[in-house]
Design an enzyme around this catalytic site. Structure first.
Site, PDB file in Angstrom:
ATOM      1  N   ASP A   1      26.186  55.262  35.652  1.00 22.87           N
ATOM      2  CA  ASP A   1      26.621  55.512  37.027  1.00 22.87           C
ATOM      3  C   ASP A   1      26.088  56.871  37.447  1.00 22.87           C
ATOM      4  OD1 ASP A   1      27.973  53.171  36.668  1.00 22.87           O
ATOM      5  OD2 ASP A   1      29.986  54.037  36.754  1.00 22.87           O
TER       6      ASP A   1
ATOM      7  N   ASP B   1      34.256  42.732  42.586  1.00 25.18           N
ATOM      8  CA  ASP B   1      35.203  43.745  42.116  1.00 25.18           C
ATOM      9  C   ASP B   1      36.579  43.387  42.659  1.00 25.18           C
ATOM     10  OD1 ASP B   1      32.979  45.040  41.086  1.00 25.18           O
ATOM     11  OD2 ASP B   1      32.729  46.262  42.875  1.00 25.18           O
TER      12      ASP B   1
END
Length: 244
Positions: A9, A131
């Protein structure tokens, strides 16, 4: 054999992790993501999940130069996501070396655009990012929860050609408390044709073994590696026969 997909990330060009998608929880693990990617590759891993967290927050691709560096200096098969909102963003991602892109918020907010991506680039290149929190879809880097139910959402896009789905249970992400195995099993039961990539909560080799036993095709993990809960050398037995 479950496919192992480590995650990088990126914020400000650095390798970071958040807890439950909270940007205030940012922890920098390495100033140079390429070094991390090379480390993964050196231990037999073939795949990489790269998330442009700056892009997720801004709604446009930002850290494509980092993607380009990793793609040009490793042989890793990379999927890239975070803030991709236009076909131009996709072109930049693919031109920078991504073999696949992941679309999440766009699939909720602009389904006609996301569907057009599936038609243009094909299901091998477009991954659905699903998600969820309490089985409801979350968007905008997890900053907002919608009323859309997780499994019908996935099913809807499966009917439109999607074959790969990254499902992240936000309540588990970055918590190192174990993955939502029962949720993933439920998705597999309803949609056995989907190549389901479990994400969030992996804290140990045992968690990966649990997902493999449950028949989950692939798993994304990051914090457990960065925090030393999982040693890369211990993953070798999973990588000998990794599938694409």
């Amino acid at each position: 054999m479950i496919e192992l997909i480590p995650a990088i990330d990126i914020i400000d060009g650095k390798c970071v992790r958040l807890t439950q998608g909270d940007y205030a929880s940012k922890k920098i693990y390495n100033e140079e993501p390429l070094e991390v990617a090379k480390m993964f590759e050196a231990h037999g891993l073939r795949r990489l999940h790269v998330v442009d967290l700056d892009g997720a927050r801004e709604g446009r691709i930002i850290n494509y130069r980092i993607l380009e560096r990793i793609a040009s200096r490793t042989a890793l098969i990379i999927d890239f996501g975070g803030g991709l909102k236009s076909e131009e963003d996709l072109e930049i991602a693919f031109d920078s070396g991504a073999q696949m892109i992941t679309g999440g918020s766009i699939a909720i907010k602009s389904p006609e655009i996301f569907t057009s991506w599936i038609k243009r680039f094909g299901s091998k290149k477009i991954i659905l990012g699903a998600d969820a929190k309490d089985k409801k879809i979350a968007i905008n880097g997890w900053q907002n929860t919608t009323e859309d139910e997780l499994i019908p959402f996935i099913e809807q896009y499966h009917q439109k050609g999607i074959t790969k789905v990254i499902c992240t249970d936000i309540s588990r992400d970055g918590m190192l408390e174990g993955p939502s195995t029962e949720l993933y099993k439920e998705i597999r039961q309803v949609l056995p044709e989907i190549y389901l990539i479990a994400s969030g909560g992996v804290s140990s080799i045992g968690d990966i073994e649990q997902l493999e036993t449950a028949g989950i095709p692939a798993v994304i993990f990051g914090k457990a590696i960065y925090e030393g809960r999982i040693q890369l050398k211990d993953l070798i037995r999973f990588t000998d026969n990794s599938n694409e």
